[in-house]
Design an enzyme around this catalytic site. Structure first.
Site, PDB file in Angstrom:
ATOM      1  N   CYS A 150       0.839  -1.182   0.000  1.00 31.27           N
ATOM      2  CA  CYS A 150       0.000   0.000   0.000  1.00 31.27           C
ATOM      3  C   CYS A 150       0.884   1.246   0.000  1.00 31.27           C
ATOM      4  CB  CYS A 150      -0.914  -0.004   1.228  1.00 31.27           C
ATOM      5  SG  CYS A 150      -1.834   1.535   1.455  1.00 31.27           S
ATOM      6  N   ASP A 174       0.280  -6.263   0.024  1.00 31.83           N
ATOM      7  CA  ASP A 174      -0.857  -6.764  -0.745  1.00 31.83           C
ATOM      8  C   ASP A 174      -0.391  -8.018  -1.475  1.00 31.83           C
ATOM      9  OD1 ASP A 174      -2.594  -4.585  -0.087  1.00 31.83           O
ATOM     10  OD2 ASP A 174      -1.548  -3.352  -1.568  1.00 31.83           O
TER      11      ASP A 174
END
Length: 360
Positions: free
Chosen positions: A268, A275
């Site tokens: 992120c 992620d």
């Protein structure tokens, strides 16, 4: 001439959409955009739908600490809150900040971020070199019926890649959580409200589907294709992405193949949280060197970018370095906050299957 949309989209007419001009836009997003008159957002604010939309039939208690009262609409209060934030950068989003988790409907929680800024970094102009969609699945979706009984569903939201904005994921989560103590007249009203608010935030018509919470709604499958991950190679670069790892063998005949890796990880850009995802690359053209492709995908491991931006970067890098005749890139990311995001970009118009992988 203004006509009702009941024959085209009953859920829209249910909450009073009036559309001018009316066209047969089923299956035609461009015509649908024209009919709904969805305009891209101004640079400093979110998009607006230029529609006559009487307020959805919700009931908001005057005192948020009291149990919900499902009796009559509170239209004035709902209209007052139905405003999108005039914010646009990830740094001013709810990410990484202490948050009060509201359980009241508030479309102003949705936080749109322009796609154009990151696209300029990879050389993508207004005319997009790809088609595509961002498929969001929501697993924590609940509201109250008019008798106060909680309802649950699985939500599927398709945001077209041609939209002017992405929606920041934490704001999406907070917005959906806001329905938890709202009394909603029907599933159709709920669906149409989601369609209106999300389309306004994205700057394009968002497809909304609600599924019953059973296993058949989102089956689990393996991504089709040959998995790259078992290659016996050394990797020592984890960011930034290295498109120079990508190469093809122009001395052999073109191939058509589908390659898969489960080693995709990015972070992120605001919080730095990882992620995790799987990526499927389907192409026709000169054979892509598999070791170089795997090294390239792993080079996203310490890279900070949103899901949608990573997939577009992969698509553009493959296009520029390998020049395939046809290409699609599809990433299935694991969920966070009850949402998973699955961007798809393709050189030809297509819509991918939305079956979950085992990691989702």
């Amino acid at each position: 001439m203004i006509r009702r949309a009941a024959s085209v989209f009953p859920a829209l007419a249910l909450i009073g959409y009036e559309i001018d001009p009316i066209t047969s836009f089923v299956g035609n997003p461009d015509s649908m955009m024209q009919a709904l008159q969805v305009q891209p957002a101004a640079p400093q604010g979110a998009a607006r739908l230029r529609l006559h939309v009487p307020h959805p039939r919700f009931v908001i208690p005057d005192n948020a600490h009291h149990p919900p009262t499902c009796s009559a609409p509170a239209s004035r209060d709902m209209r007052r809150r139905a405003r999108l934030p005039r914010m646009s950068t990830p740094e001013t989003s709810p990410l990484g900040k202490d948050t009060v988790y509201a359980d009241r409907y508030n479309p102003g929680l949705l936080f749109p971020i322009p796609r154009a800024d990151k696209r300029r970094e990879i050389g993508v102009a207004e005319i997009l070199p790809f088609h595509g969609v961002d498929i969001w699945n929501a697993y924590e979706l609940s509201w109250l019926d008019l008798r106060g009984k909680p309802q649950v569903a699985l939500g599927e939201f398709n945001i077209p890649a041609s939209s002017s904005h992405i929606i920041e994921s934490k704001s999406f989560k907070l917005y959906l959580n806001g329905f938890a103590q709202e009394c909603v007249e029907s599933v159709d009203v709920f669906t149409a409200t989601l369609l209106h608010d999300l389309s306004a935030a994205a700057g394009a018509v968002v497809s909304v589907r609600l599924h019953e919470a059973h296993a058949n709604a989102l089956p689990t499958v393996d991504l089709d294709g040959e998995v790259l991950d078992a290659q016996d190679i050394t990797i020592d670069h984890y960011g930034p992405p290295r498109p120079d790892f990508l190469r093809t063998d122009l001395s052999v005949q073109p191939v058509q193949e589908t390659l898969v890796s489960h080693l995709l990880r990015s972070n992120c850009p605001v919080t730095g949280q990882p992620d995790w995802g799987s990526v499927q690359i389907r192409y026709r053209g000169a054979p892509i060197d598999r070791a170089g492709l795997l090294r390239y995908l792993v080079s996203f491991r310490n890279h900070n970018e949103f899901h949608e931006q990573c997939v577009e970067r992969i698509f553009v890098d493959l296009t520029q370095r390998c020049a395939p005749q046809q290409l699609s890139v599809y990433a299935r990311y694991t969920r966070r906050g009850g949402l998973d995001i699955n961007p798809f970009r393709s050189s030809t118009p297509a819509t991918p299957d939305n079956s979950r992988t085992v990691r989702q």
